[in-house]
Design a protein around this motif. Structure first.
Motif, PDB file in Angstrom:
ATOM      1  N   LEU A 498      13.000  -7.581 -13.161  1.00  0.00           N
ATOM      2  CA  LEU A 498      12.999  -6.532 -13.423  1.00  0.00           C
ATOM      3  C   LEU A 498      11.441  -5.588 -12.665  1.00  0.00           C
ATOM      4  O   LEU A 498      11.388  -4.146 -12.530  1.00  0.00           O
ATOM      5  N   GLU A 499      10.378  -5.822 -12.107  1.00  0.00           N
ATOM      6  CA  GLU A 499       9.387  -5.840 -11.281  1.00  0.00           C
ATOM      7  C   GLU A 499       9.665  -5.467 -10.320  1.00  0.00           C
ATOM      8  O   GLU A 499       9.142  -4.144  -8.884  1.00  0.00           O
ATOM      9  N   GLN A 502      11.801  -2.596 -10.072  1.00  0.00           N
ATOM     10  CA  GLN A 502      11.791  -1.432 -10.124  1.00  0.00           C
ATOM     11  C   GLN A 502      11.251  -0.545  -8.991  1.00  0.00           C
ATOM     12  O   GLN A 502      11.538   0.495  -8.501  1.00  0.00           O
ATOM     13  N   ARG A 503      10.670  -1.911  -7.894  1.00  0.00           N
ATOM     14  CA  ARG A 503       9.765  -0.944  -6.765  1.00  0.00           C
ATOM     15  C   ARG A 503      11.430  -0.985  -5.831  1.00  0.00           C
ATOM     16  O   ARG A 503      11.079  -0.043  -5.364  1.00  0.00           O
ATOM     17  N   SER A 506      12.965   2.681  -7.267  1.00  0.00           N
ATOM     18  CA  SER A 506      11.940   3.957  -7.457  1.00  0.00           C
ATOM     19  C   SER A 506      12.497   5.215  -7.125  1.00  0.00           C
ATOM     20  O   SER A 506      11.160   6.265  -7.457  1.00  0.00           O
ATOM     21  N   SER A 512      15.476   3.838 -12.977  1.00  0.00           N
ATOM     22  CA  SER A 512      13.719   3.333 -12.788  1.00  0.00           C
ATOM     23  C   SER A 512      13.813   3.920 -14.724  1.00  0.00           C
ATOM     24  O   SER A 512      13.427   2.484 -14.678  1.00  0.00           O
ATOM     25  N   VAL A 515      15.147   0.667 -16.166  1.00  0.00           N
ATOM     26  CA  VAL A 515      14.235  -0.706 -15.587  1.00  0.00           C
ATOM     27  C   VAL A 515      13.226  -0.958 -16.169  1.00  0.00           C
ATOM     28  O   VAL A 515      12.546  -1.899 -16.569  1.00  0.00           O
ATOM     29  N   GLU A 516      12.146   0.445 -16.615  1.00  0.00           N
ATOM     30  CA  GLU A 516      11.472   0.567 -17.725  1.00  0.00           C
ATOM     31  C   GLU A 516      11.222   0.059 -19.043  1.00  0.00           C
ATOM     32  O   GLU A 516      10.640  -0.204 -19.921  1.00  0.00           O
TER      33      GLU A 516
END
Length: 850
Positions: A498-499, A502-503, A506, A512, A515-516
């Protein structure tokens, strides 16, 4: 004292005893007390020089009897008075010895020439170093004359009887006439003579009895097993018997003229002596005990009776003390006292109640003996159960009464030892545990008597409960720990991807946000996993110096939001609260859990009071609260006004998975987590609850001794630390391995990877440029993360190592172990699942550590 006022058989003995008692060697025979008694006695008394026969002194009675003035008598010798020759005197003395008498029969001539038959008693006495014969004379002339008349009349009677018999033979008629008058005369004469003879025999018998009594009394005093002391009115010794010499070691001469205080050991107080003198001077007898000192310095005990001797006018002339040596008895008493004291001390030190329990054939029972601990064990006085044991059984827990009674009956029937654990309910207190053991014996009347002891085992029961609770929590910890490893790996994969994702998105706002939200869900899952793992954790995860008041202040809004609007929250935070060293996340979980429990206990609303204070727990508190410790603590109290808990619920409330809520509202893990946090923090948890009166949870956390350090607040946006070093990543989970490699490479690091420990060692051998080993702990095959690190340290001592794991069992063992290298690795362990930020911080810290 006049001898003529006493029975005749006592007068000579008392006169001699008085002389012995009153003569003082320091004043010759002219002792005033003796002289006065000597002069006034009605008995005839002489003092005679034994070698010359000179009369040294004579009393008034002697002067009157002999018809000479006293001064003239003092110039005479006894030979001038005694009419017997020296040979006759010697013969009389010899006869007296044969007959066993201590008096002599002499014939004395008085001034007018008349010869008097006298009875003489003589004893030698020491008068100031001069030995004189002290003689008491009694005139027995009349007694002898009466005996002579009786003998004469008896002889004449025999002659007259013979003459009358002769006349009867020759002149019967005349004899009859004569007998008519003579027989009456003879009859009267016979009666008179028989009476006179009887009186003479009685007098002689009394004289003999008197001498026997004198002899017995004299021997009784001299041979008495008791000490006899006679003093003058001033308390100076004038006579002691042989037993005194035997007991004290002082001779007759040593004692004469001395005060009995010569025997004092100094152990009797002045007040006691004062009371003694007041008693005897008032004319009464005194009885008591002395601990005296012998001549050789040794101590002995004696029981004494001291009596005053009074003159006819009531004045006290002397004191008589009769004393019994009780040294051996005192030794026995002292031994008994010592044994009683020892038994008392042992009883006082015994960890519980010592007792005798008697069950009678009629079913009634009592406690003939109980030690003072009965008050502690049953809350009763010893006197209240000596006749009836009902009060003891009334303290028993109702659920156990029948079981206890059956065991007692069985022990009585079979005479087998009794052993049981049972609960008692004392006034105003919750139930507490007791353990009893006893051995029975059958008495002659059919009763059964047990000898035993009962102890308070509350603390042991609490400890056993703590052990059981710890074992349950450890079992839960092992269960959850085994699952958590795999679950953490799954979460790690989710978080990592997920991290990364996320990038990648973005620039897509909608993606985003999705994903958050997914990241937040994964983080909540990771937090839940960590809570489950807290069951198996015995040490805090992260300890920092914490100000509890500030921490609670930061949670007030969160607490309020967790409760219903009908519940009022009050805080009473003590000023100057001590800091504590704890894991803040554990404290947060504990406060929230207790707040939620308070909410459920007050469905109709109420008040939750959060309070803090500094407290010092002492020995008394610790003795009443097993599991607590003496020292300074910060107390955090959460008190509700809810429904409260019963004793049974309170005893189980901390057990994992125990809950009074519906299955949909609780898992039974919340209070177990609170208990685990308190135990890990070396604290103490106390629960106070009563039905319909609410519940109070008090958390006691040890005071931190080190000072608080100011920490710089972290900025809201954290820049991830980066680097260019080479890192070997080891993990048996391919997905996690790939994520870790990707995230490290994003941060500028070069990477190598391995799936297990053996492969990692080969990579290290082939690559000398590796700066850090980053390895999972739980791996298959022979080498786990700790073993791999240990092996690497043996061959590559300069290589830095960072371990990661979600399972903490081995971590705690290494932290408490003796190997400093392994302890450091366990302390700096990166907990899974971790975010890229947490990993970056840990990697950089490990590389930079000297």
């Amino acid at each position: 004292m006049d001898f003529h006022t006493l029975p005749a058989k006592h007068c000579f003995y008392l006169a001699i005893l008085m002389a012995i008692a009153l003569v003082s060697p320091r004043a010759g025979y002219a002792n005033p007390t003796f002289q006065e008694a000597f002069d006034k006695q009605i008995s005839i008394m002489l003092l005679i020089e034994p070698t010359t026969g000179n009369i040294v002194d004579a009393n008034q009675a002697a002067s009157k009897f002999y018809g000479y003035p006293r001064d003239y008598l003092r110039t005479m010798t006894i030979q001038e008075i005694n009419t017997l020759t020296p040979e006759q005197v010697a013969e009389e003395r010899k006869q007296a010895r044969i007959e066993g008498r201590n008096f002599f029969i002499f014939r004395h001539r008085v001034a007018d020439g008349e010869i008097k038959t006298v009875e003489v008693h003589s004893v030698p006495l020491d008068f100031g170093g001069r030995t004189l014969l002290y003689s008491i004379i009694r005139d027995i002339s009349k007694e002898r004359a009466l005996l002579q008349d009786i003998w004469h009349y008896q002889s004449n009677l025999e002659q007259m009887v013979e003459a009358q018999t002769h006349i009867i033979e020759k002149k019967a008629f005349q004899t009859v006439i004569i007998m008519g008058g003579s027989l009456i005369f003879l009859l009267c004469l016979v009666v008179l003579l028989i009476f006179a003879l009887k009186r003479g025999n009685q007098a002689r018998k009394k004289a003999e009895e008197k001498e026997v009594s004198l002899r017995k009394l004299s021997q009784a005093v001299e041979q008495s097993p008791a000490t006899v002391i006679i003093t003058d009115a001033n308390g100076l010794i004038e006579y002691v018997n042989p037993k005194f010499e035997e007991i004290t070691g002082y001779s007759f001469d040593d004692a004469l003229g001395q005060n009995p205080s010569m025997l004092s050991s100094g152990q009797k107080s002045k007040e006691e002596y004062k009371e003694l003198w007041q008693t005897i001077l008032s004319g009464n007898d005194w009885q008591g005990e002395f601990r005296n000192r012998r001549k050789d310095g040794t101590l002995y005990w004696e029981n004494s009776i001291i009596s005053p001797i009074k003159a006819p006018d009531g004045s006290i002339t002397n004191f008589l003390a009769v004393k019994e040596d009780i040294t051996e008895r005192k030794k026995v008493e002292e031994t008994l006292r010592a044994n009683e004291e020892l038994l008392s001390n042992l009883t006082a030190q015994a960890p519980g109640l010592l007792y005798q329990y008697l069950l009678r054939p009629d079913g009634t029972s009592c406690f003939p003996y109980v030690s003072d601990a009965v008050h502690e064990i049953f809350g009763l006085a010893p006197e209240s159960i000596k006749e009836n044991a009902d009060a003891v059984f009334a303290t028993g827990h109702p659920e156990e009464a029948e079981k206890i009674a059956q065991k007692i009956i069985q022990s009585a029937e079979n005479l087998t030892p009794w052993h049981d654990e049972f609960r008692v309910i004392l006034s105003g207190q919750p139930s507490s545990w007791r353990e009893g053991r006893a051995i029975p014996q059958r008495l002659e009347d059919g009763s059964t008597l047990w000898h035993g002891f009962i102890t308070n085992i509350d603390q042991r029961k609490h400890l056993e409960e703590q052990v059981r609770r710890s074992q349950k929590m450890e079992a839960v910890g092992l269960l959850t720990g085994g699952i958590a490893h795999d679950f953490n790996n799954i979460l790690g994969i989710i978080l990592g991807n997920l991290e990364l994702l996320q990038r990648m998105v973005s620039d897509n706002e909608k993606a985003s946000k999705r994903v958050e939200k997914a990241l937040n869900g994964a983080k909540r899952g990771a937090k839940l996993t960590r809570r489950l793992l807290s069951f198996s954790r015995k040490v805090p995860e992260e300890v920092i110096l914490t100000q509890v008041n500030e921490f609670i202040g930061s949670l007030e809004d969160l607490i309020a939001k967790s409760l219903m609007a009908s519940i009022n929250v009050e805080t009473k935070l003590s000023v100057g609260l001590w800091p504590v060293e704890i894991d803040p996340s554990d404290l947060e979980d504990a406060i929230l859990n207790l707040s939620l429990n308070a909410r459920d206990a007050m469905p109709d609303g109420g008040t939750l009071t959060v309070e803090t204070s500094n407290v010092t727990l002492d020995e008394d508190y610790v003795s009443q609260n097993p599991g607590s410790k003496v020292g300074d603590f910060v107390m955090i109290s959460l008190k509700d006004t809810g429904v409260g808990m019963s004793t049974e619920v309170k005893e189980k409330i901390l057990e994992p998975f125990f809950t009074t809520k519906d299955q949909s509202k609780g898992t039974g893990l919340g209070l177990s987590m609170v208990y685990g946090f308190v135990q890990r923090s070396n604290g103490h948890l106390k629960i106070i609850s009563e039905i319909n009166k609410g519940t109070t949870f008090r958390i006691y956390l040890p005071r931190a001794l080190k000072e608080e350090q100011n920490e710089q607040g972290a900025s809201e946006e954290v820049t991830l630390p980066r680097g260019t070093e080479t890192i070997l990543v080891v993990d048996d989970e391919q997905a996690l391995l790939d994520i870790a490699v990707s995230q490290l490479e994003e941060l500028g690091y070069k990477t190598h990877s391995a799936f297990n420990g053996k492969e990692a060692l080969r990579v290290l051998e082939d690559n000398s440029d590796i700066d850090l080993l980053f390895s999972d702990v739980i791996m298959p095959d022979d080498l786990d993360g700790y073993q791999l690190a240990f092996a690497v340290n043996e061959t590559h001592s300069n290589l830095k190592v960072l371990l990661a794991s979600g399972f903490t069992e081995k971590r705690e063992a290494y932290i408490k172990g003796d190997n400093k290298y392994m302890a450091a690795l366990a302390t700096n362990l990166l907990k899974k699942p971790y975010t890229q930020s947490e990993m970056a911080q840990a990697i950089r810290q490990a590389l930079d550590e000297e």
